[in-house]
Design a protein around this motif. Sequence first.
Motif, mmCIF file in Angstrom:
data_model
loop_
_atom_site.group_PDB
_atom_site.id
_atom_site.type_symbol
_atom_site.label_atom_id
_atom_site.label_comp_id
_atom_site.label_asym_id
_atom_site.label_seq_id
_atom_site.Cartn_x
_atom_site.Cartn_y
_atom_site.Cartn_z
ATOM 1 N N GLY A 315 -1.091 38.168 61.093
ATOM 2 C CA GLY A 315 -0.195 36.903 61.117
ATOM 3 C C GLY A 315 1.358 37.161 61.273
ATOM 4 O O GLY A 315 1.700 38.277 60.767
ATOM 5 N N MET A 316 2.175 36.280 61.286
ATOM 6 C CA MET A 316 3.461 36.374 61.130
ATOM 7 C C MET A 316 3.894 35.148 60.034
ATOM 8 O O MET A 316 3.258 34.090 60.309
ATOM 9 N N SER A 317 4.780 35.469 59.174
ATOM 10 C CA SER A 317 5.150 34.474 58.118
ATOM 11 C C SER A 317 6.079 33.207 58.633
ATOM 12 O O SER A 317 6.112 32.209 58.007
ATOM 13 N N ALA A 318 6.761 33.603 59.753
ATOM 14 C CA ALA A 318 7.556 32.478 60.435
ATOM 15 C C ALA A 318 7.491 32.683 61.804
ATOM 16 O O ALA A 318 7.864 33.738 62.543
ATOM 17 N N VAL A 319 7.432 31.494 62.809
ATOM 18 C CA VAL A 319 7.415 31.692 64.195
ATOM 19 C C VAL A 319 8.098 30.399 64.487
ATOM 20 O O VAL A 319 9.469 30.396 64.794
ATOM 21 N N GLY A 320 7.409 29.253 64.502
ATOM 22 C CA GLY A 320 8.130 27.941 64.747
ATOM 23 C C GLY A 320 9.324 27.627 63.883
ATOM 24 O O GLY A 320 10.272 27.034 64.247
ATOM 25 N N ASP A 321 9.149 28.218 62.601
ATOM 26 C CA ASP A 321 10.085 27.736 61.596
ATOM 27 C C ASP A 321 11.336 28.581 61.997
ATOM 28 O O ASP A 321 12.630 28.128 61.784
ATOM 29 N N VAL A 322 11.292 29.624 62.630
ATOM 30 C CA VAL A 322 12.520 30.556 63.139
ATOM 31 C C VAL A 322 13.099 29.751 64.346
ATOM 32 O O VAL A 322 14.300 29.612 64.251
ATOM 33 N N PHE A 323 12.276 29.357 65.125
ATOM 34 C CA PHE A 323 12.747 28.605 66.421
ATOM 35 C C PHE A 323 13.667 27.341 65.985
ATOM 36 O O PHE A 323 14.649 27.026 66.321
ATOM 37 N N ALA A 324 12.905 26.519 64.792
ATOM 38 C CA ALA A 324 13.655 25.499 64.179
ATOM 39 C C ALA A 324 14.984 25.916 63.653
ATOM 40 O O ALA A 324 16.014 24.924 63.562
ATOM 41 N N ALA A 325 14.854 27.044 62.863
ATOM 42 C CA ALA A 325 16.026 27.367 62.109
ATOM 43 C C ALA A 325 17.291 27.698 63.042
ATOM 44 O O ALA A 325 18.423 27.261 62.863
ATOM 45 N N ILE A 326 17.219 28.342 64.187
ATOM 46 C CA ILE A 326 18.231 28.756 65.331
ATOM 47 C C ILE A 326 18.456 27.335 65.865
ATOM 48 O O ILE A 326 19.797 27.128 66.156
ATOM 49 N N ALA A 327 17.596 26.344 66.295
ATOM 50 C CA ALA A 327 18.337 25.032 66.684
ATOM 51 C C ALA A 327 18.779 24.229 65.747
ATOM 52 O O ALA A 327 20.222 23.697 66.005
ATOM 53 N N ARG A 328 18.625 24.460 64.367
ATOM 54 C CA ARG A 328 19.335 23.528 63.232
ATOM 55 C C ARG A 328 20.707 24.133 63.133
ATOM 56 O O ARG A 328 21.649 23.229 62.973
ATOM 57 N N ARG A 329 20.735 25.458 63.280
ATOM 58 C CA ARG A 329 22.181 26.256 62.861
ATOM 59 C C ARG A 329 22.910 25.803 64.098
ATOM 60 O O ARG A 329 24.188 25.661 63.897
ATOM 61 N N GLY A 331 23.089 22.966 65.812
ATOM 62 C CA GLY A 331 22.848 21.452 65.921
ATOM 63 C C GLY A 331 22.476 20.962 67.138
ATOM 64 O O GLY A 331 22.897 19.800 67.773
ATOM 65 N N ALA A 332 21.238 21.594 67.413
ATOM 66 C CA ALA A 332 20.468 21.068 68.735
ATOM 67 C C ALA A 332 19.117 21.022 68.499
ATOM 68 O O ALA A 332 18.525 21.187 67.324
ATOM 69 N N THR A 333 18.172 20.957 69.358
ATOM 70 C CA THR A 333 16.861 20.919 69.312
ATOM 71 C C THR A 333 16.190 22.026 70.070
ATOM 72 O O THR A 333 16.894 22.477 70.823
ATOM 73 N N VAL A 334 15.139 22.532 69.448
ATOM 74 C CA VAL A 334 14.427 23.587 70.226
ATOM 75 C C VAL A 334 14.469 23.145 71.657
ATOM 76 O O VAL A 334 14.422 24.007 72.433
ATOM 77 N N ALA A 335 13.645 21.918 72.015
ATOM 78 C CA ALA A 335 13.478 21.604 73.496
ATOM 79 C C ALA A 335 14.835 21.798 74.175
ATOM 80 O O ALA A 335 14.779 22.306 75.180
ATOM 81 N N ALA A 336 15.795 21.199 73.704
ATOM 82 C CA ALA A 336 17.183 21.458 74.570
ATOM 83 C C ALA A 336 17.666 23.097 74.675
ATOM 84 O O ALA A 336 18.061 23.324 75.707
ATOM 85 N N LEU A 337 17.424 23.637 73.506
ATOM 86 C CA LEU A 337 17.802 25.174 73.677
ATOM 87 C C LEU A 337 16.784 25.892 74.935
ATOM 88 O O LEU A 337 17.081 26.735 75.467
ATOM 89 N N SER A 338 15.497 25.490 74.475
ATOM 90 C CA SER A 338 14.494 26.036 75.605
ATOM 91 C C SER A 338 14.818 25.945 76.993
ATOM 92 O O SER A 338 14.792 26.713 77.840
ATOM 93 N N GLU A 339 15.318 24.319 77.251
ATOM 94 C CA GLU A 339 15.842 24.053 78.561
ATOM 95 C C GLU A 339 16.922 25.074 79.125
ATOM 96 O O GLU A 339 17.072 25.279 80.089
ATOM 97 N N ALA A 340 17.927 24.885 78.237
ATOM 98 C CA ALA A 340 19.111 25.637 78.654
ATOM 99 C C ALA A 340 18.993 27.473 78.699
ATOM 100 O O ALA A 340 19.522 27.854 79.481
ATOM 101 N N GLY A 341 17.809 27.865 78.260
ATOM 102 C CA GLY A 341 17.514 29.062 78.433
ATOM 103 C C GLY A 341 16.169 29.330 79.408
ATOM 104 O O GLY A 341 15.716 30.588 79.534
ATOM 105 N N ALA A 342 15.938 28.257 80.143
ATOM 106 C CA ALA A 342 14.925 28.468 81.280
ATOM 107 C C ALA A 342 14.801 29.510 82.316
ATOM 108 O O ALA A 342 14.048 29.916 82.677
ATOM 109 N N HIS A 343 16.214 29.846 82.382
ATOM 110 C CA HIS A 343 16.630 30.691 83.717
ATOM 111 C C HIS A 343 16.255 32.359 83.206
ATOM 112 O O HIS A 343 16.331 33.150 84.059
ATOM 113 N N LEU A 344 16.135 32.431 81.754
ATOM 114 C CA LEU A 344 16.204 33.799 81.356
ATOM 115 C C LEU A 344 14.993 34.426 81.736
ATOM 116 O O LEU A 344 13.777 33.982 81.565
ATOM 117 N N HIS A 345 14.768 35.921 81.835
ATOM 118 C CA HIS A 345 13.983 36.638 82.195
ATOM 119 C C HIS A 345 13.957 37.725 81.076
ATOM 120 O O HIS A 345 14.609 37.726 80.151
#
Length: 531
Positions: A315-329, A331-345
């Motif tokens: 396993g890995m010690s942090a996954v969703g926690d990493v995503f949440a920390a990026i969003a918290r720093r 000032g956004a949500t994981v859902a909003a950042l995911s939508e903003a990066g939906a075009h990325l390959h």
Amino acid sequence: MSVVAGVDFGTLSVRIAIFDKDRGKLGSAVAEYPLHSSASDPHLKTQSHDDQMNALISAMRDAVKVSGIDGRQIKSIALDTTGSSVIPVGENLVPLGEYYLWCDHRAAGEAAEITRAAHVFQGGTGFEGIAWCGGVYSSEWGWSKLLHWLRHNPGLRPKFVTALEHCDMVAATLCGITDPNQIPRSICAMGHKWMWNPLWGGLPPEEFLVAVDPLLAGMRDKICGQYNTSDKIAGYLSPNWAEALGLSAGIPIPVGAFDAHWDALGANIRLGDVVNVIGTSTCIIGLSDRQTLVPGVCGVVPGSVDPAQVGIEAGMSAVGDVFAAIARRAGATVAALSEAGAHLHAGQTGLLRLTWDNGDRTVLVNPALGGVTFGWNLHHTAADELHAAVEGSALHTRIIFDRMEENGAPIHRVINGGGIPKRNARLNQIYANVLRKPVLVPEGDVTSLGSVIVAFLAAGDFKSIEEAQDALCPPFRTFTPEPAEAARYDRLFKLFRDAYFALGTADAKPASLGHILPELQAIRREAAAAN
């Protein structure tokens, strides 16, 4: 027809699902409990046993109400929990403190001492148990946490009777067990986290434990009880707890297990499968038909998932926690950042993210590591970093899968379980591309379904886990690798692997990393041109 209750104690809440054998899910409920931490010590993570049991009462009564049944119709109850979450207890199994939660890393020093002692034991021959838990003992596991507690609670040591894993403490509490010799001990918990195995007579030998620290003298005998797989009964619901929960006294409670292992059952794991239970962290659960040493994994334990097979945990010690920390720093949500990066390959951000923000559980087993990102420029956004973190978690998973397959544990199917894959189709596609394997995601809700399956077995409604899975598990949605994306991820994986072992291994040989940044830019230009 039987009605059963499946209970899942997660990191922040307890979830209960009530199922009827013929009608399926009748209802469910959730109740939260606090996580105690410290601003001065980021490694401290504890929880109260009373908080968790009160949450269990609340969730059970709510689940029964939502299901529209009389709680006395429930024929059995099965419980899984986080792990290794350890609680020291005194006389009558009364807690002497709070649970050392699975993500509590205060025992990193003790874990390192256990690792060193295991490798030099018996004049350098070594204690074989260390090889079966990957070659490195972890601060997340039982013996290191117990030793840390003994060192830091000298005033309570005379009152100490034993220590229990969360799943065993809950079962003992509900069954009214107060005799330490009668404690139901989960082979899942004790095999993966306490180096228990019939190969060397159960727990590590007394002389090894004393060699780690004389404070562990006699502890082997104190970690007593009845060691069993989850097809055995831990005990029967006591009258007091039956009244508190609104259930019938005397219903069977099977031996418990860790949440990720039973989540794998609910995700329909079969021989040769690997289930990624992706949530705040990721637990990777595999099945094999033979014991095989896999360096760096969290254990290879017969009967820990399916009583008839060998369970492998990584396993890995942090996954969703990493995503949440990026969003918290940001000032956004994981859902909003995911939508903003939906075009990325694949590789389009030009970033390479090592998601060591809470250390490395597998394959380096090193809690002292920190997150690393290569390739920043002045135009990168939080959405770019989140996309790179999703890629990084998939690339790290490929490191783990390679280690398993190189050591005799073939992987035929990949199943993404847990909460995040249900909500993030893009993550599943990235995993399929990185791993170059189809990724299957259960279409229905499988939270607590593993404990429901075990509860049905305890009630006698199914003859085997496989029969219960055939009847209860939902169908899959399949994500298949995309050739062009997978090819770019092959290039990224080479860079990831070079950085992973060069930066994450304390005694690594000097390695050239000068190729990483130019190659990241080349991959970024290629991805941008293609898309």
